[in-house]
Motif scaffolding. Structure first.
Motif, mmCIF file in Angstrom:
data_model
loop_
_atom_site.group_PDB
_atom_site.id
_atom_site.type_symbol
_atom_site.label_atom_id
_atom_site.label_comp_id
_atom_site.label_asym_id
_atom_site.label_seq_id
_atom_site.Cartn_x
_atom_site.Cartn_y
_atom_site.Cartn_z
ATOM 1 N N GLY A 23 88.788 -4.929 -27.532
ATOM 2 C CA GLY A 23 90.370 -4.057 -28.048
ATOM 3 C C GLY A 23 89.623 -3.539 -29.359
ATOM 4 O O GLY A 23 91.122 -3.312 -29.728
ATOM 5 N N ARG A 24 89.177 -4.110 -30.314
ATOM 6 C CA ARG A 24 89.577 -4.164 -31.764
ATOM 7 C C ARG A 24 88.550 -2.372 -31.816
ATOM 8 O O ARG A 24 87.364 -2.441 -31.323
ATOM 9 N N GLN A 25 88.852 -2.270 -32.635
ATOM 10 C CA GLN A 25 88.458 -0.251 -33.226
ATOM 11 C C GLN A 25 87.115 -0.708 -34.219
ATOM 12 O O GLN A 25 87.262 -1.173 -34.464
ATOM 13 N N PHE A 26 85.866 0.016 -33.407
ATOM 14 C CA PHE A 26 84.608 0.191 -34.196
ATOM 15 C C PHE A 26 84.795 0.461 -34.995
ATOM 16 O O PHE A 26 85.272 1.928 -35.798
ATOM 17 N N ARG A 27 83.832 0.488 -36.258
ATOM 18 C CA ARG A 27 84.158 0.691 -37.245
ATOM 19 C C ARG A 27 82.186 1.013 -37.702
ATOM 20 O O ARG A 27 81.239 0.152 -37.378
ATOM 21 N N PRO A 28 81.880 1.935 -38.373
ATOM 22 C CA PRO A 28 82.839 2.663 -39.250
ATOM 23 C C PRO A 28 83.527 3.950 -38.602
ATOM 24 O O PRO A 28 83.351 4.334 -36.991
ATOM 25 N N SER A 29 84.685 4.908 -39.200
ATOM 26 C CA SER A 29 85.697 5.550 -38.218
ATOM 27 C C SER A 29 84.516 7.156 -37.464
ATOM 28 O O SER A 29 85.011 7.652 -37.269
ATOM 29 N N ASP A 30 83.549 6.936 -38.664
ATOM 30 C CA ASP A 30 83.026 8.244 -38.105
ATOM 31 C C ASP A 30 81.759 8.616 -37.128
ATOM 32 O O ASP A 30 80.297 8.969 -36.808
ATOM 33 N N TRP A 31 81.629 6.487 -36.110
ATOM 34 C CA TRP A 31 80.434 6.240 -35.822
ATOM 35 C C TRP A 31 79.808 7.427 -34.887
ATOM 36 O O TRP A 31 78.555 7.705 -34.287
ATOM 37 N N ALA A 32 80.989 7.833 -33.678
ATOM 38 C CA ALA A 32 80.777 9.297 -32.438
ATOM 39 C C ALA A 32 79.815 10.283 -33.366
ATOM 40 O O ALA A 32 79.226 10.134 -32.528
ATOM 41 N N GLU A 33 80.491 10.408 -34.637
ATOM 42 C CA GLU A 33 79.267 12.050 -34.971
ATOM 43 C C GLU A 33 78.728 11.913 -35.315
ATOM 44 O O GLU A 33 77.798 12.319 -35.024
ATOM 45 N N ARG A 34 78.100 10.455 -35.886
ATOM 46 C CA ARG A 34 76.621 10.068 -35.826
ATOM 47 C C ARG A 34 76.337 9.875 -35.384
ATOM 48 O O ARG A 34 74.578 10.199 -35.300
ATOM 49 N N LEU A 35 76.472 9.848 -34.113
ATOM 50 C CA LEU A 35 75.957 8.526 -33.036
ATOM 51 C C LEU A 35 74.947 10.151 -32.014
ATOM 52 O O LEU A 35 74.201 10.449 -32.127
ATOM 53 N N CYS A 36 75.764 11.356 -31.948
ATOM 54 C CA CYS A 36 76.062 12.298 -31.835
ATOM 55 C C CYS A 36 75.504 13.472 -32.801
ATOM 56 O O CYS A 36 73.997 14.032 -31.776
ATOM 57 N N GLY A 37 75.348 13.324 -33.908
ATOM 58 C CA GLY A 37 74.160 14.473 -35.024
ATOM 59 C C GLY A 37 72.675 13.443 -34.631
ATOM 60 O O GLY A 37 72.019 14.763 -34.413
ATOM 61 N N VAL A 38 72.551 11.959 -34.181
ATOM 62 C CA VAL A 38 71.579 11.779 -33.874
ATOM 63 C C VAL A 38 71.157 12.577 -32.595
ATOM 64 O O VAL A 38 69.301 12.662 -32.509
ATOM 65 N N MET A 39 71.568 12.725 -31.488
ATOM 66 C CA MET A 39 71.094 13.014 -30.145
ATOM 67 C C MET A 39 71.644 14.711 -30.167
ATOM 68 O O MET A 39 71.243 15.486 -29.318
ATOM 69 N N SER A 40 71.415 14.865 -31.589
ATOM 70 C CA SER A 40 71.694 16.856 -31.662
ATOM 71 C C SER A 40 70.655 17.410 -30.726
ATOM 72 O O SER A 40 70.528 18.240 -30.686
ATOM 73 N N CYS A 41 69.067 16.724 -31.125
ATOM 74 C CA CYS A 41 68.157 17.504 -30.136
ATOM 75 C C CYS A 41 67.903 17.540 -28.902
ATOM 76 O O CYS A 41 66.731 18.686 -28.137
ATOM 77 N N PHE A 42 68.918 16.779 -28.214
ATOM 78 C CA PHE A 42 68.423 16.478 -26.775
ATOM 79 C C PHE A 42 69.100 17.516 -26.493
ATOM 80 O O PHE A 42 70.593 17.777 -26.474
#
Length: 113
Positions: A23-42
């Motif tokens: 239940g702890r919040q995952f860090r860094p706070s922009d993890w979702a944007e970073r992951l989606c940025g890496v996957m943006s070419c698909f």
């Protein structure tokens, strides 16, 4: 049932929530944007366009669910690029993030008066 949704046409999706299994919040706070940025070419064949490099992939996109940063992953990514799909799954597992199997339903159409 004209208003019912054909379940076969709905995309199978799952959510990676920015919460660890305890239940702890995952860090860094922009993890979702970073992951989606890496996957943006698909993306689907032919959907590139001039500014495709500035957009998230329709298969992996950030969102907020119940106040929790999350990533929506469309299982069609597995067919497009299996290694990318496994990368996303392993990212969630390696970081002990919660995965919720679900799909986003389209917004209901407004009823005409």
């Amino acid at each position: 049932m004209a208003d019912s949704i054909d379940r076969k046409t709905l995309a199978r999706e799952f959510f990676i929530q920015g919460l660890t299994s305890d239940g702890r919040q995952f860090r860094p706070s922009d993890w979702a944007e970073r992951l989606c940025g890496v996957m943006s070419c698909f993306r689907p064949e032919g959907s590139g366009g001039r500014h495709a490099h500035l957009q998230y992939s329709p298969y992996v996109r950030p969102t907020v669910l119940g106040g929790v940063k999350s990533v929506v992953v469309n299982e069609a990514l597995r067919d497009v690029e299996p290694m990318a799909y496994h990368f996303v799954i392993n990212f969630a597992k390696d970081n002990d993030l919660q995965i919720v199997d679900a799909c986003l339903l389209p917004e209901p159409a407004e009823k005409k008066a």
